[in-house]
Design a protein around this motif. Structure first.
Motif, PDB file in Angstrom:
ATOM      1  N   MET A  90       0.836  -1.208   0.000  1.00  0.00           N
ATOM      2  CA  MET A  90       0.000   0.000   0.000  1.00  0.00           C
ATOM      3  C   MET A  90       0.872   1.260   0.000  1.00  0.00           C
ATOM      4  O   MET A  90       0.592   2.217  -0.726  1.00  0.00           O
ATOM      5  CB  MET A  90      -0.923   0.006   1.229  1.00  0.00           C
ATOM      6  CG  MET A  90      -1.956  -1.088   1.231  1.00  0.00           C
ATOM      7  SD  MET A  90      -3.116  -1.009  -0.140  1.00  0.00           S
ATOM      8  CE  MET A  90      -4.046   0.446   0.275  1.00  0.00           C
ATOM      9  N   LEU A  91       1.934   1.246   0.789  1.00  0.00           N
ATOM     10  CA  LEU A  91       2.836   2.403   0.834  1.00  0.00           C
ATOM     11  C   LEU A  91       3.546   2.606  -0.500  1.00  0.00           C
ATOM     12  O   LEU A  91       3.726   3.741  -0.944  1.00  0.00           O
ATOM     13  CB  LEU A  91       3.863   2.220   1.948  1.00  0.00           C
ATOM     14  CG  LEU A  91       3.334   2.293   3.378  1.00  0.00           C
ATOM     15  CD1 LEU A  91       4.416   1.878   4.359  1.00  0.00           C
ATOM     16  CD2 LEU A  91       2.811   3.677   3.690  1.00  0.00           C
ATOM     17  N   SER A  92       3.954   1.512  -1.135  1.00  0.00           N
ATOM     18  CA  SER A  92       4.654   1.606  -2.423  1.00  0.00           C
ATOM     19  C   SER A  92       3.746   2.181  -3.500  1.00  0.00           C
ATOM     20  O   SER A  92       4.174   2.992  -4.316  1.00  0.00           O
ATOM     21  CB  SER A  92       5.144   0.225  -2.866  1.00  0.00           C
ATOM     22  OG  SER A  92       6.098  -0.269  -1.976  1.00  0.00           O
ATOM     23  N   LEU A  93       2.496   1.760  -3.507  1.00  0.00           N
ATOM     24  CA  LEU A  93       1.566   2.241  -4.522  1.00  0.00           C
ATOM     25  C   LEU A  93       1.168   3.699  -4.281  1.00  0.00           C
ATOM     26  O   LEU A  93       0.940   4.453  -5.226  1.00  0.00           O
ATOM     27  CB  LEU A  93       0.319   1.353  -4.574  1.00  0.00           C
ATOM     28  CG  LEU A  93      -0.564   1.538  -5.784  1.00  0.00           C
ATOM     29  CD1 LEU A  93       0.201   1.258  -7.077  1.00  0.00           C
ATOM     30  CD2 LEU A  93      -1.770   0.617  -5.700  1.00  0.00           C
ATOM     31  N   ALA A  94       1.116   4.106  -3.018  1.00  0.00           N
ATOM     32  CA  ALA A  94       0.736   5.484  -2.704  1.00  0.00           C
ATOM     33  C   ALA A  94       1.890   6.449  -2.980  1.00  0.00           C
ATOM     34  O   ALA A  94       1.661   7.589  -3.367  1.00  0.00           O
ATOM     35  CB  ALA A  94       0.305   5.586  -1.241  1.00  0.00           C
ATOM     36  N   GLY A  95       3.122   5.988  -2.756  1.00  0.00           N
ATOM     37  CA  GLY A  95       4.257   6.893  -2.911  1.00  0.00           C
ATOM     38  C   GLY A  95       4.326   7.873  -1.754  1.00  0.00           C
ATOM     39  O   GLY A  95       3.510   7.851  -0.843  1.00  0.00           O
ATOM     40  N   ASP A  96       5.316   8.727  -1.775  1.00  0.00           N
ATOM     41  CA  ASP A  96       5.467   9.769  -0.764  1.00  0.00           C
ATOM     42  C   ASP A  96       6.288  10.908  -1.381  1.00  0.00           C
ATOM     43  O   ASP A  96       6.683  10.814  -2.532  1.00  0.00           O
ATOM     44  CB  ASP A  96       6.086   9.216   0.526  1.00  0.00           C
ATOM     45  CG  ASP A  96       7.468   8.631   0.346  1.00  0.00           C
ATOM     46  OD1 ASP A  96       8.205   9.068  -0.561  1.00  0.00           O
ATOM     47  OD2 ASP A  96       7.841   7.743   1.122  1.00  0.00           O
ATOM     48  N   PRO A  97       6.544  11.966  -0.641  1.00  0.00           N
ATOM     49  CA  PRO A  97       7.272  13.092  -1.226  1.00  0.00           C
ATOM     50  C   PRO A  97       8.670  12.742  -1.741  1.00  0.00           C
ATOM     51  O   PRO A  97       9.188  13.398  -2.626  1.00  0.00           O
ATOM     52  CB  PRO A  97       7.368  14.094  -0.074  1.00  0.00           C
ATOM     53  CG  PRO A  97       6.216  13.781   0.808  1.00  0.00           C
ATOM     54  CD  PRO A  97       6.025  12.303   0.689  1.00  0.00           C
ATOM     55  N   ALA A 106       4.854  -2.478  -5.400  1.00  0.00           N
ATOM     56  CA  ALA A 106       3.627  -2.882  -4.699  1.00  0.00           C
ATOM     57  C   ALA A 106       3.251  -4.316  -5.057  1.00  0.00           C
ATOM     58  O   ALA A 106       2.873  -5.101  -4.181  1.00  0.00           O
ATOM     59  CB  ALA A 106       2.484  -1.926  -5.050  1.00  0.00           C
ATOM     60  N   ALA A 107       3.387  -4.668  -6.328  1.00  0.00           N
ATOM     61  CA  ALA A 107       3.071  -6.032  -6.757  1.00  0.00           C
ATOM     62  C   ALA A 107       3.997  -7.042  -6.079  1.00  0.00           C
ATOM     63  O   ALA A 107       3.562  -8.121  -5.671  1.00  0.00           O
ATOM     64  CB  ALA A 107       3.180  -6.143  -8.277  1.00  0.00           C
ATOM     65  N   ARG A 108       5.252  -6.677  -5.936  1.00  0.00           N
ATOM     66  CA  ARG A 108       6.203  -7.581  -5.279  1.00  0.00           C
ATOM     67  C   ARG A 108       5.807  -7.827  -3.828  1.00  0.00           C
ATOM     68  O   ARG A 108       5.776  -8.959  -3.359  1.00  0.00           O
ATOM     69  CB  ARG A 108       7.612  -6.992  -5.351  1.00  0.00           C
ATOM     70  CG  ARG A 108       8.696  -7.917  -4.818  1.00  0.00           C
ATOM     71  CD  ARG A 108      10.087  -7.329  -5.015  1.00  0.00           C
ATOM     72  NE  ARG A 108      10.379  -6.232  -4.108  1.00  0.00           N
ATOM     73  CZ  ARG A 108      10.770  -6.395  -2.830  1.00  0.00           C
ATOM     74  NH1 ARG A 108      10.897  -7.592  -2.337  1.00  0.00           N
ATOM     75  NH2 ARG A 108      11.038  -5.349  -2.087  1.00  0.00           N
ATOM     76  N   TRP A 109       5.458  -6.759  -3.119  1.00  0.00           N
ATOM     77  CA  TRP A 109       5.060  -6.918  -1.714  1.00  0.00           C
ATOM     78  C   TRP A 109       3.742  -7.669  -1.610  1.00  0.00           C
ATOM     79  O   TRP A 109       3.571  -8.516  -0.726  1.00  0.00           O
ATOM     80  CB  TRP A 109       4.959  -5.562  -1.018  1.00  0.00           C
ATOM     81  CG  TRP A 109       6.277  -4.936  -0.720  1.00  0.00           C
ATOM     82  CD1 TRP A 109       6.758  -3.762  -1.229  1.00  0.00           C
ATOM     83  CD2 TRP A 109       7.301  -5.436   0.142  1.00  0.00           C
ATOM     84  NE1 TRP A 109       8.013  -3.508  -0.737  1.00  0.00           N
ATOM     85  CE2 TRP A 109       8.376  -4.522   0.111  1.00  0.00           C
ATOM     86  CE3 TRP A 109       7.431  -6.575   0.931  1.00  0.00           C
ATOM     87  CZ2 TRP A 109       9.541  -4.709   0.855  1.00  0.00           C
ATOM     88  CZ3 TRP A 109       8.594  -6.758   1.662  1.00  0.00           C
ATOM     89  CH2 TRP A 109       9.627  -5.830   1.626  1.00  0.00           C
TER      90      TRP A 109
END
Length: 155
Positions: A90-97, A106-109
């Motif tokens: 979820m964090l990978s797909l959302a990204g951050d600054p 995200a697919a890997r996780w």
């Protein structure tokens, strides 16, 4: 060996105390509880790493605390914890600054989480493969395979 037993007992007591909102709101009690979670996570207990990682990620204050939560989630996910792997997806797909959204990561996780038996991760993985995303092209075969896995897991 005695200090490990003491750490486990302290961790279990701190987890039990989470049931009392007034105690959690008390700064000294909360500080003691966090110390118990951190001690158990530092010993390599996967469940403690997952719990404390989620706690720091969602309730912690400050950038460093968030990064420590993500580090603990990574450790737990690499040890086979599906909930932590799902959260990292979820964090990978959302990204951050600092980092753009990464659907391949995200697919890997989520694949790791689905392998650990996390049904929602398998469903999200199927949707991601069906629709594609940043850095990931749609793949109908992989989407069908992930959808079958989600159905096997009850979703």
């Amino acid at each position: 060996m005695l200090w490990r037993l003491r750490a486990r007992i302290g961790y279990q007591v701190a987890r039990w105390l989470m049931r009392f909102p007034k105690l959690v709101a008390h700064p000294r009690a909360w500080q003691w509880m966090q110390g118990q979670y951190a001690r158990m996570a530092a010993q390599g207990d996967v469940a403690a790493q997952s719990f404390y990682g989620h706690l720091l990620l969602h309730r912690g204050q400050g950038f460093g605390v968030r990064e420590e939560g993500i580090r603990l989630l990574r450790l737990a996910a690499r040890s086979g914890d599906g909930k932590s792997a799902y959260q990292l997806g979820m964090l990978s797909l959302a990204g951050d600054p600092r980092q753009a959204p990464d659907a391949a990561e995200a697919a890997r996780w989520w694949r790791l989480a689905a392998d650990a038996g996390h049904p929602l991760a398998a469903r999200k993985l199927a949707d991601l493969y069906r629709d594609g995303g940043p850095g990931l092209a749609p793949d109908a075969d992989a989407a069908e395979q992930a959808a079958r896995r989600a159905a096997e897991l009850g979703l």
